[in-house]
Design a protein around this motif. Structure first.
Motif, PDB file in Angstrom:
ATOM      1  N   MET A 186       0.851  -1.214   0.000  1.00 29.09           N
ATOM      2  CA  MET A 186       0.000   0.000   0.000  1.00 29.09           C
ATOM      3  C   MET A 186       0.879   1.252   0.000  1.00 29.09           C
ATOM      4  O   MET A 186       1.836   1.355   0.770  1.00 29.09           O
ATOM      5  N   ILE A 187       0.574   2.254  -0.867  1.00 25.50           N
ATOM      6  CA  ILE A 187       1.373   3.464  -0.954  1.00 25.50           C
ATOM      7  C   ILE A 187       1.018   4.391   0.201  1.00 25.50           C
ATOM      8  O   ILE A 187      -0.145   4.679   0.439  1.00 25.50           O
ATOM      9  N   PRO A 188       2.023   4.877   0.970  1.00 26.07           N
ATOM     10  CA  PRO A 188       1.748   5.824   2.044  1.00 26.07           C
ATOM     11  C   PRO A 188       1.004   7.045   1.519  1.00 26.07           C
ATOM     12  O   PRO A 188       1.184   7.446   0.360  1.00 26.07           O
ATOM     13  N   GLU A 229       7.985   4.553  -7.070  1.00 24.84           N
ATOM     14  CA  GLU A 229       7.945   3.186  -7.583  1.00 24.84           C
ATOM     15  C   GLU A 229       8.876   3.111  -8.788  1.00 24.84           C
ATOM     16  O   GLU A 229       8.947   4.056  -9.576  1.00 24.84           O
ATOM     17  N   ALA A 230       9.589   1.991  -8.922  1.00 23.89           N
ATOM     18  CA  ALA A 230      10.482   1.808 -10.069  1.00 23.89           C
ATOM     19  C   ALA A 230      10.269   0.425 -10.661  1.00 23.89           C
ATOM     20  O   ALA A 230      10.110  -0.560  -9.925  1.00 23.89           O
ATOM     21  N   LYS A 240      10.473  -4.889  -9.874  1.00 23.63           N
ATOM     22  CA  LYS A 240       9.768  -3.718  -9.339  1.00 23.63           C
ATOM     23  C   LYS A 240      10.246  -3.478  -7.913  1.00 23.63           C
ATOM     24  O   LYS A 240      10.590  -4.411  -7.179  1.00 23.63           O
ATOM     25  N   THR A 241      10.267  -2.220  -7.514  1.00 24.92           N
ATOM     26  CA  THR A 241      10.535  -1.886  -6.115  1.00 24.92           C
ATOM     27  C   THR A 241       9.788  -0.596  -5.779  1.00 24.92           C
ATOM     28  O   THR A 241       9.439   0.180  -6.662  1.00 24.92           O
ATOM     29  N   THR A 242       9.518  -0.396  -4.503  1.00 26.24           N
ATOM     30  CA  THR A 242       8.834   0.817  -4.029  1.00 26.24           C
ATOM     31  C   THR A 242       9.617   1.408  -2.884  1.00 26.24           C
ATOM     32  O   THR A 242      10.356   0.715  -2.171  1.00 26.24           O
ATOM     33  N   SER A 243       9.464   2.721  -2.706  1.00 27.24           N
ATOM     34  CA  SER A 243      10.173   3.406  -1.629  1.00 27.24           C
ATOM     35  C   SER A 243       9.448   3.202  -0.302  1.00 27.24           C
ATOM     36  O   SER A 243       8.280   2.855  -0.275  1.00 27.24           O
TER      37      SER A 243
END
Length: 351
Positions: free
Chosen positions: A1-3, A139-140, A348-351
């Motif tokens: 989930m994106i903050p 997101e990358a 894929k990766t997310t911060s």
């Protein structure tokens, strides 16, 4: 989930498709088109590592710097060779895109999709994802370059039909047969514009005993480079260092000279294309024979390359429209549809 904070900041960021190339970096901003097209070069102080120039300004310094300044190409053969300078370069480009018209910056938190060669290792993938996050991405994603190029060239990659792409870049040549959102077979060669420049330099050195600079070799490739014999022979006078006398000397080079110097690299690419066709299932080969081979990347601009490939493969060959932009445009197109991105992303990766 994106903050929640990242989600809000993301609304004010421009999602980016990135062709992080060995020679040039292209960035496609969603809704704006190509917004960055600059050389992948960073100039820095040798001792302090302070960044002095990036992109076009850094390229102007090539071969002309004092001992205290070095010009670094942070990408080699499509992957990161210098993490810190790659980060500085990509961060600079992201900040440029998010610079406000009246001055100052918005805080960028874009999604970034980067095209990568098909043979990248897990370590190389991780380095690229880390650079993307550190440059400001929330997101990358990584997508294989042939797939991104095919999407950018509007090939029917989702259909049960064979499409063949030859992407000749600055550091690598990616060859792939694509069907149903996947690469069926392919090759990744460590041959591209950089190797061709080196071929020209070596050819002139061995035949005339003249040392050429990097920029001169590139100018020769652009001005006189060709892959197929034509009636339009051109000439160019170049200056270099006489290796015997240690003094400047000029010589006149022609299209045929440069074609001869490029032939080993071009022949290697042609042989690899034949190998990929040989490895492909017969039904897909039949599709390719009917639909043809698409060539993109900077190497697609070499005059006559489509004729050479067509002659050797006995198949129709076309040059993509705006061949330099295919990978970046394909990455940006994937930003529009999450379902398609899920099918073709390799990491894929997310911060």
């Amino acid at each position: 989930m994106i903050p929640v904070v990242d989600h809000i900041l993301g609304k004010f960021s421009q999602d980016l498709g990135v062709d992080l190339g060995t020679v040039n970096t292209l960035v496609y901003a969603k809704g704006k088109g190509i917004v960055i097209r600059e050389p992948s070069i960073v100039a820095q102080h040798k001792k302090t590592k302070k960044i002095l120039a990036i992109g076009t300004e850094a390229k102007k310094m090539l071969g002309k710097t004092p001992a205290s300044i070095i010009c670094v190409r942070p990408m080699k053969e499509g992957v990161i060779s210098d993490y810190d300078t790659t980060l500085a370069m990509l961060s600079n480009f992201v900040q440029k895109i998010h610079k406000k018209p009246g001055g100052g910056f918005s805080l960028p938190r874009p999604r970034i999709i980067i095209g990568v060669p098909t043979n990248v290792t897990e370590v190389e993938r991780r380095a690229l994802l880390d650079v993307a996050l550190a440059s400001g991405a929330r997101e990358a994603y990584l997508v294989e370059e042939p797939m991104a190029a095919a999407i950018g060239a509007n090939l029917p990659v989702s259909e049960p039909v064979g499409s063949m792409v030859v992407d000749i870049g600055g550091g690598t040549c990616e060859i792939a047969v694509i069907s149903l959102w996947g690469i069926v077979c392919g090759r990744s060669l460590k041959i591209g514009g950089d190797v061709m420049d080196s071929d020209i330099t070596s050819y002139v050195r061995s035949r005339w005993g003249l040392a050429l600079g990097e920029k001169t070799a590139e100018d020769l490739k652009i001005t006189l480079g060709s892959a197929y014999i034509s009636d339009a022979e051109r000439e160019m006078v170049v200056r270099g260092l006489d290796l015997e006398k240690g003094l400047p000397r000029s010589i006149k080079l022609t299209t045929s000279h440069i074609r001869e110097s490029l032939s080993p690299s071009l022949n290697t690419i042609v042989y690899a294309i034949k190998d990929v066709i040989h490895d492909a299932p017969p039904d897909l080969v039949s599709d390719i024979a009917e639909r043809g081979i698409l060539v993109c990347g900077g190497g697609a601009l070499i005059p006559g390359i489509h004729k050479l490939i067509s002659q050797e493969t006995k198949m129709p060959v076309t040059i993509a429209q705006e061949p330099l932009f295919c990978v970046a445009r394909g990455c940006a197109a994937l930003l529009l549809t999450d379902d398609l991105l899920k099918k073709v992303k390799i990491a894929k990766t997310t911060s």
